[in-house]
Scaffold this active site. Structure first.
Site, PDB file in Angstrom:
ATOM      1  CB  CYS A  62      -0.926  -0.009   1.218  1.00 52.59           C
ATOM      2  SG  CYS A  62      -1.703   1.580   1.584  1.00 52.59           S
ATOM      3  CB  CYS A  65       0.793   1.452   4.262  1.00 57.62           C
ATOM      4  SG  CYS A  65      -0.948   0.942   4.269  1.00 57.62           S
ATOM      5  CB  CYS A 407      -5.981   3.436 -10.577  1.00 55.35           C
ATOM      6  SG  CYS A 407      -5.459   2.043  -9.573  1.00 55.35           S
ATOM      7  CB  CYS A 410      -6.196   0.283 -12.627  1.00 57.04           C
ATOM      8  SG  CYS A 410      -7.175   0.618 -11.146  1.00 57.04           S
TER       9      CYS A 410
END
Length: 498
Positions: A62, A65, A407, A410
């Site tokens: 992530c 994160c 994204c 993606c």
């Protein structure tokens, strides 16, 4: 990410102005690790030893994160020397052995941060900043007293603030059930409001100076400026504070002064009414007056109101697929994602249209890209207006990706999905498809999309299953084969294809 509908997440991403705090110096060296590492084997043992501990649930892949990690560590190093020390911990919620913990704490996106009190008996969402000094200041406030006593005029000097709602408990004596319930409320809502208590109502800048019964007085920089409440059931107190802390009409612009009230507006469980128009409109005063009057009519009836200037609302209009020449526009969005839109609305149309909405007479608006004239690529394109025919009413087994063009994850997944689709190109009962969720409305009663990419599999019988496995060609194909229905004679893709 917040658990709001996806629109509210984008609204904050594009609009809300968050204060940028100064960088905090850290005494931690590269070798020091102040953040505790927890997993399923030690979580309960460690948490039970702390009256107050903060736990981040993260995933190694992530990006958010990764950005948080150094700030979280800096904050942990500072808070380790606080009196009393404040513990910060982390859990790899993506690890298979820790997924039970993630489920237990309702982790649906990364990072998710929880505040655990009294050995884990009380669990609250962390709602503070994500940079080191902001984390430190926020958590220092959380471990101190939930409410401070007002004893002198000096204590009351800062009770008027144009950016804050301040909650004051007024009591004949600082004891009894009412006082205890007030403190329970203060501890529960301390991350959102400043709490004070006093036995001297005459020190308060607003409201009656003589109060003989326990009273909660909410001081605010809008509408009636203060409001009193005298029911001390904790749930009733909480509802009073939450309802009263949102302006009758929340102003949407780039002013930092309005940002806290925008946060409360979007966190409200109410449906959201929004009027966007050019504040230079020759009838702006008439629009504001009528809109405010209507907001008063529906106060307490499950509908919150926002007024936005066109120049600050471009991303909102883009999100809803509305052009500037279609404003002034009134939009109502329900918490389930359904939208109702009145384009080029006139002043005298606002009240009757909202009445029709409240009476259930207005049809929902669905944003959709045009249905493609040709759709012959391996991964089929689905838009909102074709979702029914191609997916929801289809008898095929369908893997559907919800994505956004911008994204990065993606884009990385796209060639893999192409390969999966090619593997099934001779199998008429299986389809791989994609849905641009940034430009098409998602039926939230069928698909929950919290981030991109999100993949779902819908079987030929209509069973919908989220795909949460590894994003490899082989794993996705295995998942499709496991969950497909209605085609017992179907052959698996050849080993050469795999």
């Amino acid at each position: 990410m917040a658990s709001y509908p996806l629109f509210f997440f984008f609204f904050f991403m594009f609009f809300c102005v968050f204060a940028i705090s100064s960088h905090i110096a850290s005494s931690a060296t590269e070798e020091d690790e102040y953040v505790l590492t927890l997993d399923h084997s030690n979580f309960s043992q460690v948490v039970s030893k702390h009256k107050f501990i903060v736990v981040e649930f993260y995933a190694p892949w992530c990006g958010h994160c990764k950005n948080l990690a150094p700030e979280y560590e800096k904050a942990a190093s500072v808070l380790s020397s606080h009196d009393p020390p404040v513990a910060l911990a982390k859990v790899d919620a993506n690890a298979e052995e820790n997924k039970g913990l993630a489920e237990q704490f309702g982790v649906k996106s990364f990072p998710t941060i929880k505040v655990l009190k009294n050995g884990g008996e009380v669990v609250q969402d962390y709602k503070g900043p994500r940079e080191a000094d902001g984390i430190v200041q926020y958590l220092k406030k959380q471990v101190g007293p939930a409410s401070f006593e007002i004893k002198t005029p000096e204590d009351a000097a800062n009770l008027i603030d144009d950016r804050k709602v301040i909650v004051v408990g007024i009591f004949p004596t600082l004891s009894g059930e009412e006082f205890d319930n007030f403190n329970i409320l203060a501890d529960k809502l301390r991350s959102d409001y400043d709490f004070r208590h006093t036995t001297k109502a005459e020190l308060l800048p607003r409201g009656k100076s003589s109060v003989t019964t326990p009273t909660v007085r909410l001081l605010k920089p809008f509408d009636e400026l203060f409001v009193d409440f005298q029911k001390f059931d904790v749930d009733a107190l909480e509802k009073f504070v939450e309802d009263s802390s949102i302006p009758l009409v929340t102003l949407f612009d780039q002013s930092p002064t309005n940002q806290p009230f925008l946060v409360k507006y979007f966190e409200s469980p109410n449906a959201k009414a929004m009027l966007f128009l050019d504040f230079g409109h020759d009838q702006i005063d008439a629009y504001k007056s009528k809109y405010t009057d209507v907001a008063g009519v529906y106060k307490g009836k499950g509908l919150s109101f926002l007024l936005g200037d066109l120049k600050d609302s471009q991303a909102a209009l883009e999100f809803f697929g509305i052009k500037e020449d279609q404003t002034p526009v009134v939009i109502v969005q329900k918490t389930n994602g359904l939208k109702f839109i009145n384009l080029n609305v006139e002043v005298d149309q606002i009240a009757p249209w909202l009445k029709d909405y409240m009476d259930g007479k207005v049809k929902p608006f669905i944003k959709s890209e045009p249905i493609p004239e040709t759709n012959d690529e391996p991964v089929k394109v689905v838009v909102a207006n074709s979702l029914g025919d191609m997916v929801l009413d289809s008898k095929k087994n369908i893997l559907l990706e919800f994505y956004a063009p911008w994204c990065g994850h993606c884009k990385k997944l796209a060639p893999t999905l192409d390969e999966v689709a090619v593997s099934f190109e001779n199998d008429a009962s299986v389809m791989v498809a994609k849905f641009d969720a940034s430009n098409n409305d998602i039926p939230s009663d069928t698909f929950e999309v919290q981030g991109y990419p999100t993949l779902y599999f819908r079987s030929s019988s209509g069973k919908v299953v989220p795909y949460e496995g590894n994003r490899t060609k082989e794993d996705i194909i295995d998942f499709i084969q496991k969950h497909r229905e209605g085609d017992e004679t179907a052959t698996e893709p050849s080993k050469d294809e795999l």
